[in-house]
Design an enzyme around this catalytic site. Structure first.
Site, mmCIF file in Angstrom:
data_model
loop_
_atom_site.group_PDB
_atom_site.id
_atom_site.type_symbol
_atom_site.label_atom_id
_atom_site.label_comp_id
_atom_site.label_asym_id
_atom_site.label_seq_id
_atom_site.Cartn_x
_atom_site.Cartn_y
_atom_site.Cartn_z
ATOM 1 C CE LYS A 80 -7.783 19.051 -5.761
ATOM 2 N NZ LYS A 80 -7.059 19.263 -7.050
ATOM 3 C CB SER A 155 -6.047 23.084 -6.853
ATOM 4 O OG SER A 155 -6.327 21.904 -7.557
ATOM 5 C CB SER A 179 -4.244 20.584 -9.446
ATOM 6 O OG SER A 179 -4.624 21.922 -9.529
HETATM 7 N N1 GLN Z 1 -3.476 26.169 -11.470
HETATM 8 C C1 GLN Z 1 -4.379 25.752 -12.488
HETATM 9 C C2 GLN Z 1 -5.679 26.510 -12.353
HETATM 10 O O1 GLN Z 1 -5.781 27.297 -11.502
HETATM 11 C C3 GLN Z 1 -4.583 24.277 -12.466
HETATM 12 C C4 GLN Z 1 -5.506 23.819 -11.420
HETATM 13 C C5 GLN Z 1 -5.766 22.341 -11.511
HETATM 14 O O2 GLN Z 1 -4.996 21.591 -12.105
HETATM 15 N N2 GLN Z 1 -6.870 21.922 -10.932
HETATM 16 O O3 GLN Z 1 -6.601 26.326 -13.074
#
Ligand code: GLN
Length: 516
Positions: A80, A155, A179
């Site tokens: 990532k 994400s 994410s």
């Molecule tokens: N969807 C969650 C957020 O928007 C988690 C994102 C993540 O785990 N980086 O914060």
């Protein structure tokens, strides 16, 4: 017919490499070619490593010379793009860091290199990992390999889509509130968020430091075990990493799980869409009928507050972590012209509002630079988080929001501790629905609710894994979540591995346009 290389699991590829049936260079070339052919439509990979083939040749040379090889020797991996790499950009899918080059490697990257992995490239994500659909990326959304009109989940959308589409057998993501697990679930691959402290975050661009963890994504639990063995363990550069021995996760997979008590929360199943419910129930049946588990209904009374709690704590920490992007130390800096242009507009607005104090502040060249840089460098979701967090932490609201969220976080953690007195693991859906359409969720609150089942594990710090357990009527994957007590990654992986011996969901392949 033999399985094409891109459909093989990492473990299968390792044995092919060891037998000499394929070289690391051939493998890297195959995956790079697939990336070249498919990535225009998927947008999963942001940077391809310019020396991927050289890295692979070096592994082949070492093998031929009989030099010691690491456990990932010759395996292609993508990571990532919020993990720092010295030899590729690290953009966090933000305009703010679009030109950024890290002077160092993240600890997990160092460990991948030491283990002989071939770093193929870096994957797309929601900007600064803030999002559930990968639509907030400055470089455009990632498309779900199972249906290009759908989101891949976020994400770590690029990391999950890359594995699902066979652009790499292994990837690393980060998980602050789901994410890794959410995109794994929506793309039909396995993803593991380790226990808070299991993996060093040195070199992971911080989003919410009390929640962030790095973890593996792959087609199989066995491959996740392989990757976790490499990245887990204490690191003096991350004081939250725990000095605790790393189990031989892969070895532990050999013995089948015996007599596990698996908790499930009946209301959580009922909150999911019918197709998700059905697939997860079938998954639970496999655990009972094939793996001898016993299902125990449990209660998690504070789980309903998890999303609200998370969306106070995560933005609060983010507002503090992202203060470093000021146009002076890191990344993007607004051009003088742009600063002046924006200044004029803002001064006009402040004058109209009669805001004398605001006007005085604008006199400072530094404030002008900060304002212009941050307004232009961050996208709308990141700005929203910074504002939410700054508000929740501000004098007068701190007790009402941030402090209260910390208290509720304790209660949520308590729910987990109590549940794990009665059961060994908790199973349930990863998300309420399968992958939704790109552009479908415009309301931020609706988007935040996508994280309903995933944020609890981050708030409590426990490990959690997402596992393919079926498809809906439209052929979109459904994920089952397994959550365990602190440091029970071995138990999660063991159950998931044996589940995969009895199911074939993870062997299904998406039909991709342009695929040979
Ligand atoms: N969807 C969650 C957020 O928007 C988690 C994102 C993540 O785990 N980086 O914060």
């Amino acid at each position: 017919m033999t399985t094409p290389l891109w459909q093989c699991s990492a473990s299968e590829l390792l044995s092919l490499l060891a037998q000499g049936a394929v070289t690391a260079e051939e493998l890297a070339a195959e995956f790079l070619q697939r990336t070249q052919r498919l990535n225009d439509s998927l947008n999963a990979v942001l940077h391809v490593h310019p020396q991927a083939l050289e890295q692979a040749r070096e592994v082949d040379r070492r093998r031929r010379a009989g030099e010691p090889l690491g456990v990932l020797a010759g395996l292609p991996v993508v990571v990532k793009d919020n993990l720092c790499t010295a030899d590729m950009p690290t953009t966090c899918a933000s305009r703010m860091l679009a030109q950024y080059r890290s002077p160092f490697d993240a600890t997990v990257i160092e460990r991948l290199r030491q283990a002989g992995a071939v770093l193929l490239g870096k994957t797309n994500l929601d900007e600064f990992a803030m999002g559930s659909s990968n639509e907030t990326s400055h470089f455009g959304p990632v498309r779900n390999p199972w249906n290009p009109q759908r989101i891949p989940g976020g994400s770590s959308g690029g990391a999950a889509a890359a594995v699902a589409a066979g652009l790499a057998p292994l990837s690393l993501g980060s998980d602050t509130g789901g994410s890794i697990r959410l995109p794994a679930g929506l793309c039909g691959v396995v993803g593991l968020k380790p226990t808070y402290g299991r993996v060093s975050r040195w070199g992971l661009v911080a989003f919410a430091s009390s929640l962030d963890q790095i973890g593996p994504l792959a087609r199989t639990a066995q491959d996740c075990a392989l990757l976790l063995e490499v990245i887990a363990g204490h690191d003096p550069r991350d004081s939250t990493s725990v000095p605790r021995e790393v189990p031989a996760y892969r070895k532990l997979l050999d013995s089948p799980p015996v007599g596990l008590r698996i908790g499930y929360v009946p209301e959580h199943l009922e909150q999911a869409a019918p197709a998700v419910q059905e697939a997860v129930r079938q998954g639970l049946d496999v655990l009972v009928q094939e793996l001898g588990a016993r299902l125990v209904p449990i209660r998690m009374p504070h789980a309903r507050y998890a999303v609200a709690t998370y969306y106070i704590i995560a933005p609060s920490e983010a507002s503090s972590n992202l203060a470093r992007y000021d146009g002076v130390h890191f990344g993007y800096r607004a051009e003088e012209q742009a600063v002046l242009g924006q200044l004029r507009q803002e001064a006009e607005a402040l004058r109209r509002a009669g805001d004398q104090k605001g006007l005085e502040e604008l006199d400072s060249p530094l404030v002008r630079l900060y304002r212009a840089t941050r307004s232009q460098g961050f996208g709308p979701e990141v700005k929203r988080r910074i504002m939410l967090g700054t508000y929740a932490l501000s004098a007068g609201y701190y007790d009402q929001y941030y402090l209260k969220a910390l208290k509720v976080r304790r209660l949520i953690r308590q729910d987990y501790l109590e549940a794990f007195q009665q059961v060994d693991l908790i199973a349930g859906p990863v998300s309420t629905t399968t992958a939704f359409a790109l552009g479908e969720k415009q309301d931020p609150l609706e988007m935040y609710l996508v994280d309903l089942f995933t944020v609890g594990a981050n708030l409590a710090g426990v490990p959690a894994l997402s596992l393919p357990c079926g498809f809906d009527a439209e052929g979109l994957p459904v994920g089952m979540q397994l959550q365990g007590p602190l440091f029970a990654e071995d138990r999660l992986l063991q159950l998931a591995h044996h589940y995969q011996q009895h199911t074939s969901w993870h062997r299904q392949q998406p039909q991709l346009a342009g695929q040979a």
